[in-house]
Design an enzyme around this catalytic site. Structure first.
Site: not given
Length: 264
Positions: A62, A142, A154, A158
Protein backbone atom coordinates in the site's frame (compact mmCIF):
# COMPACT_ATOMS: atom_id res chain seq x y z
CA UNK A 1 18.76 2.31 -23.01
CA UNK A 2 20.82 0.06 -20.79
CA UNK A 3 19.81 -0.89 -17.25
CA UNK A 4 22.24 -3.77 -16.77
CA UNK A 5 23.11 -4.14 -13.10
CA UNK A 6 20.34 -1.75 -12.01
CA UNK A 7 17.51 -2.50 -9.58
CA UNK A 8 14.11 -0.88 -10.12
CA UNK A 9 10.79 -0.62 -8.31
CA UNK A 10 7.56 0.08 -10.20
CA UNK A 11 4.52 0.84 -8.05
CA UNK A 12 1.18 -0.23 -9.44
CA UNK A 13 3.23 -2.41 -11.76
CA UNK A 14 0.86 -5.33 -12.21
CA UNK A 15 -0.97 -3.99 -15.25
CA UNK A 16 -1.33 -1.14 -17.72
CA UNK A 17 1.38 1.50 -17.84
CA UNK A 18 3.09 0.15 -14.73
CA UNK A 19 3.56 -3.30 -16.19
CA UNK A 20 4.80 -1.87 -19.48
CA UNK A 21 7.40 0.17 -17.57
CA UNK A 22 8.47 -2.95 -15.68
CA UNK A 23 8.67 -4.96 -18.91
CA UNK A 24 10.82 -2.35 -20.64
CA UNK A 25 13.17 -1.98 -17.69
CA UNK A 26 13.57 -5.74 -17.45
CA UNK A 27 14.16 -6.08 -21.19
CA UNK A 28 16.98 -3.53 -20.84
CA UNK A 29 18.64 -5.58 -18.11
CA UNK A 30 17.16 -4.31 -14.84
CA UNK A 31 16.03 -6.45 -11.94
CA UNK A 32 12.47 -5.28 -11.27
CA UNK A 33 10.18 -5.24 -8.25
CA UNK A 34 6.50 -5.00 -9.08
CA UNK A 35 4.84 -3.39 -6.05
CA UNK A 36 1.07 -3.66 -6.17
CA UNK A 37 -1.89 -4.04 -3.82
CA UNK A 38 -3.20 -6.94 -5.92
CA UNK A 39 -1.06 -9.93 -4.95
CA UNK A 40 -2.44 -12.24 -7.63
CA UNK A 41 -2.03 -9.69 -10.44
CA UNK A 42 1.50 -8.89 -9.26
CA UNK A 43 2.51 -12.54 -9.26
CA UNK A 44 1.00 -13.04 -12.72
CA UNK A 45 2.93 -10.03 -14.02
CA UNK A 46 6.18 -11.37 -12.55
CA UNK A 47 5.49 -14.77 -14.12
CA UNK A 48 5.26 -13.05 -17.52
CA UNK A 49 8.60 -11.32 -16.93
CA UNK A 50 10.21 -14.59 -15.80
CA UNK A 51 8.95 -16.21 -18.99
CA UNK A 52 10.83 -13.53 -20.92
CA UNK A 53 14.01 -14.32 -19.01
CA UNK A 54 13.85 -11.33 -16.66
CA UNK A 55 14.67 -11.15 -12.97
CA UNK A 56 11.58 -9.89 -11.18
CA UNK A 57 9.92 -9.96 -7.78
CA UNK A 58 6.33 -9.24 -6.73
CA UNK A 59 5.68 -7.42 -3.45
CA UNK A 60 2.34 -6.41 -1.99
CA UNK A 61 2.40 -2.76 -0.94
CA UNK A 62 0.00 0.00 0.00
CA UNK A 63 1.99 2.97 -1.28
CA UNK A 64 0.17 5.36 1.08
CA UNK A 65 1.18 3.41 4.20
CA UNK A 66 4.62 4.27 5.56
CA UNK A 67 5.15 0.90 7.24
CA UNK A 68 4.23 -0.97 4.08
CA UNK A 69 6.52 1.22 1.96
CA UNK A 70 9.39 0.75 4.40
CA UNK A 71 8.88 -3.03 4.26
CA UNK A 72 8.91 -2.92 0.45
CA UNK A 73 12.19 -0.99 0.40
CA UNK A 74 13.72 -3.31 3.01
CA UNK A 75 12.71 -6.44 1.08
CA UNK A 76 14.03 -5.02 -2.20
CA UNK A 77 17.39 -4.16 -0.67
CA UNK A 78 17.58 -7.58 1.01
CA UNK A 79 16.85 -9.32 -2.29
CA UNK A 80 19.10 -7.33 -4.61
CA UNK A 81 21.34 -5.14 -2.53
CA UNK A 82 20.05 -1.71 -3.50
CA UNK A 83 17.64 0.47 -5.49
CA UNK A 84 18.61 2.56 -8.50
CA UNK A 85 15.26 3.41 -10.11
CA UNK A 86 11.77 4.13 -8.77
CA UNK A 87 8.76 4.65 -11.02
CA UNK A 88 5.76 5.95 -9.07
CA UNK A 89 2.92 4.68 -11.23
CA UNK A 90 0.29 3.66 -8.65
CA UNK A 91 -2.76 5.90 -8.84
CA UNK A 92 -6.54 6.16 -8.99
CA UNK A 93 -9.02 8.30 -10.88
CA UNK A 94 -12.21 10.14 -9.96
CA UNK A 95 -14.73 11.29 -12.57
CA UNK A 96 -16.99 13.31 -10.24
CA UNK A 97 -17.36 17.00 -11.06
CA UNK A 98 -16.61 19.87 -8.70
CA UNK A 99 -20.09 20.23 -7.18
CA UNK A 100 -20.49 16.49 -6.55
CA UNK A 101 -17.01 15.62 -5.27
CA UNK A 102 -17.12 14.44 -1.66
CA UNK A 103 -14.54 15.07 1.02
CA UNK A 104 -13.98 11.32 1.19
CA UNK A 105 -13.15 11.18 -2.50
CA UNK A 106 -10.66 14.04 -2.24
CA UNK A 107 -9.01 12.26 0.69
CA UNK A 108 -8.85 9.00 -1.30
CA UNK A 109 -7.18 10.59 -4.33
CA UNK A 110 -4.70 12.58 -2.29
CA UNK A 111 -3.87 9.56 -0.17
CA UNK A 112 -3.04 7.36 -3.16
CA UNK A 113 -1.94 9.78 -5.89
CA UNK A 114 0.01 12.27 -3.76
CA UNK A 115 0.93 10.59 -0.48
CA UNK A 116 1.41 7.37 -2.47
CA UNK A 117 4.04 9.18 -4.56
CA UNK A 118 5.66 11.02 -1.65
CA UNK A 119 6.23 8.05 0.66
CA UNK A 120 7.91 5.64 -1.80
CA UNK A 121 10.03 8.52 -3.09
CA UNK A 122 11.12 9.54 0.40
CA UNK A 123 11.96 6.01 1.55
CA UNK A 124 13.79 5.12 -1.66
CA UNK A 125 15.63 8.45 -1.76
CA UNK A 126 16.81 7.99 1.82
CA UNK A 127 18.27 4.62 0.82
CA UNK A 128 19.91 6.15 -2.25
CA UNK A 129 21.48 8.94 -0.18
CA UNK A 130 22.71 6.54 2.51
CA UNK A 131 24.33 4.24 -0.05
CA UNK A 132 25.64 6.96 -2.35
CA UNK A 133 23.56 5.82 -5.33
CA UNK A 134 22.90 8.46 -7.96
CA UNK A 135 19.38 7.20 -8.48
CA UNK A 136 16.46 8.19 -10.68
CA UNK A 137 12.82 8.71 -9.69
CA UNK A 138 10.04 9.06 -12.26
CA UNK A 139 6.53 10.12 -11.25
CA UNK A 140 3.45 9.56 -13.39
CA UNK A 141 1.41 12.74 -13.71
CA UNK A 142 -1.23 13.73 -16.25
CA UNK A 143 -2.15 16.46 -18.69
CA UNK A 144 -5.01 17.13 -16.27
CA UNK A 145 -2.42 18.66 -13.97
CA UNK A 146 -2.44 21.70 -16.28
CA UNK A 147 -5.63 21.34 -18.35
CA UNK A 148 -8.90 21.98 -16.53
CA UNK A 149 -11.59 19.31 -16.74
CA UNK A 150 -14.67 18.43 -14.72
CA UNK A 151 -12.57 15.83 -12.85
CA UNK A 152 -11.59 18.27 -10.13
CA UNK A 153 -10.09 15.99 -7.50
CA UNK A 154 -8.01 14.05 -10.03
CA UNK A 155 -6.61 17.22 -11.58
CA UNK A 156 -5.81 18.60 -8.13
CA UNK A 157 -3.92 15.47 -7.19
CA UNK A 158 -1.88 15.37 -10.39
CA UNK A 159 -1.04 19.07 -10.10
CA UNK A 160 0.30 18.24 -6.65
CA UNK A 161 2.46 15.50 -8.18
CA UNK A 162 3.94 18.12 -10.50
CA UNK A 163 4.84 20.37 -7.59
CA UNK A 164 6.24 17.42 -5.66
CA UNK A 165 8.40 16.45 -8.65
CA UNK A 166 10.00 19.89 -8.82
CA UNK A 167 10.55 20.11 -5.05
CA UNK A 168 12.07 16.63 -4.90
CA UNK A 169 14.36 17.43 -7.82
CA UNK A 170 15.79 20.48 -6.05
CA UNK A 171 16.11 18.69 -2.70
CA UNK A 172 17.85 15.64 -4.15
CA UNK A 173 20.06 17.29 -6.79
CA UNK A 174 22.99 17.72 -4.36
CA UNK A 175 22.96 13.93 -3.97
CA UNK A 176 23.01 13.30 -7.71
CA UNK A 177 19.47 11.91 -7.69
CA UNK A 178 17.31 12.98 -10.62
CA UNK A 179 13.52 13.35 -10.41
CA UNK A 180 11.22 13.82 -13.41
CA UNK A 181 7.65 13.07 -14.38
CA UNK A 182 5.60 11.89 -17.34
CA UNK A 183 2.45 13.91 -17.99
CA UNK A 184 0.27 11.24 -19.55
CA UNK A 185 -2.37 12.00 -22.13
CA UNK A 186 -5.24 9.68 -23.13
CA UNK A 187 -4.03 6.09 -23.02
CA UNK A 188 -5.67 2.70 -23.38
CA UNK A 189 -5.35 1.18 -19.91
CA UNK A 190 -7.77 -0.76 -17.66
CA UNK A 191 -8.52 2.53 -15.86
CA UNK A 192 -9.39 4.19 -19.17
CA UNK A 193 -11.52 1.22 -20.23
CA UNK A 194 -13.55 1.45 -17.02
CA UNK A 195 -14.16 5.16 -17.55
CA UNK A 196 -15.25 4.71 -21.16
CA UNK A 197 -17.54 1.83 -20.22
CA UNK A 198 -19.34 4.15 -17.81
CA UNK A 199 -19.56 6.95 -20.40
CA UNK A 200 -19.15 5.64 -24.00
CA UNK A 201 -19.68 9.10 -25.55
CA UNK A 202 -16.52 10.30 -23.81
CA UNK A 203 -14.27 8.42 -26.24
CA UNK A 204 -15.29 10.56 -29.21
CA UNK A 205 -14.90 13.73 -27.18
CA UNK A 206 -11.37 12.75 -26.17
CA UNK A 207 -10.42 11.81 -29.71
CA UNK A 208 -11.68 15.17 -30.96
CA UNK A 209 -9.33 16.87 -28.51
CA UNK A 210 -6.26 14.84 -29.53
CA UNK A 211 -4.57 16.03 -32.75
CA UNK A 212 -3.08 12.60 -33.50
CA UNK A 213 -6.63 11.27 -33.43
CA UNK A 214 -6.04 8.20 -31.26
CA UNK A 215 -5.24 7.05 -27.74
CA UNK A 216 -1.70 6.13 -26.79
CA UNK A 217 -0.60 2.59 -26.14
CA UNK A 218 0.93 2.16 -22.66
CA UNK A 219 4.22 1.24 -24.33
CA UNK A 220 4.46 4.79 -25.74
CA UNK A 221 4.26 6.28 -22.25
CA UNK A 222 6.58 3.64 -20.81
CA UNK A 223 9.27 4.43 -23.36
CA UNK A 224 9.39 8.04 -22.12
CA UNK A 225 9.32 7.02 -18.45
CA UNK A 226 12.22 4.63 -19.00
CA UNK A 227 14.11 7.28 -20.96
CA UNK A 228 13.82 9.64 -17.99
CA UNK A 229 15.13 6.86 -15.74
CA UNK A 230 18.09 6.17 -18.04
CA UNK A 231 21.53 7.66 -18.51
CA UNK A 232 20.24 9.16 -21.76
CA UNK A 233 18.44 11.78 -19.65
CA UNK A 234 21.44 12.43 -17.41
CA UNK A 235 21.04 16.25 -17.38
CA UNK A 236 17.26 16.32 -16.91
CA UNK A 237 15.69 16.86 -13.50
CA UNK A 238 12.59 18.63 -12.22
CA UNK A 239 10.82 18.27 -15.57
CA UNK A 240 7.41 16.96 -16.58
CA UNK A 241 7.39 15.60 -20.12
CA UNK A 242 3.88 15.61 -21.58
CA UNK A 243 3.13 12.66 -23.84
CA UNK A 244 -0.28 13.70 -25.10
CA UNK A 245 -0.64 13.32 -28.87
CA UNK A 246 -0.56 17.11 -29.25
CA UNK A 247 -3.33 17.89 -26.77
CA UNK A 248 -1.49 20.72 -24.99
CA UNK A 249 -0.42 22.34 -28.24
CA UNK A 250 -3.89 23.01 -29.62
CA UNK A 251 -6.72 25.35 -28.68
CA UNK A 252 -9.52 23.88 -30.76
CA UNK A 253 -11.01 20.47 -31.49
CA UNK A 254 -9.41 18.56 -34.36
CA UNK A 255 -11.99 16.58 -36.39
CA UNK A 256 -11.43 12.86 -36.07
CA UNK A 257 -11.80 12.49 -39.85
CA UNK A 258 -8.80 14.76 -40.45
CA UNK A 259 -5.79 12.75 -41.71
CA UNK A 260 -3.06 12.26 -39.15
CA UNK A 261 0.65 11.82 -39.69
CA UNK A 262 1.79 9.28 -37.15
CA UNK A 263 5.38 8.25 -36.64
CA UNK A 264 4.47 4.80 -35.36
Amino acid sequence: MNFEGKNAIVTGGAQGLGFECARRLAAAGARVVIADLNREAGEQAVAQLHHQGAQALALVCDVANAEAVNAMVTETVAAWGGIDVLINNAGVHCSENFLDTSEQEIDRLYRINVKGTFLPSQHVARHMVQTGRRGRIVNISSIQAVLATFHTAYGMSKAAVGGLTRSMAISLAPHGIRVNAVGAGPMRTPMMAAGLAANPALEQVMLNRTPLGRFADPSEMASVACFLASDDASFMTGQTVYVDGGRLAQNFAVPVSQPTHESH
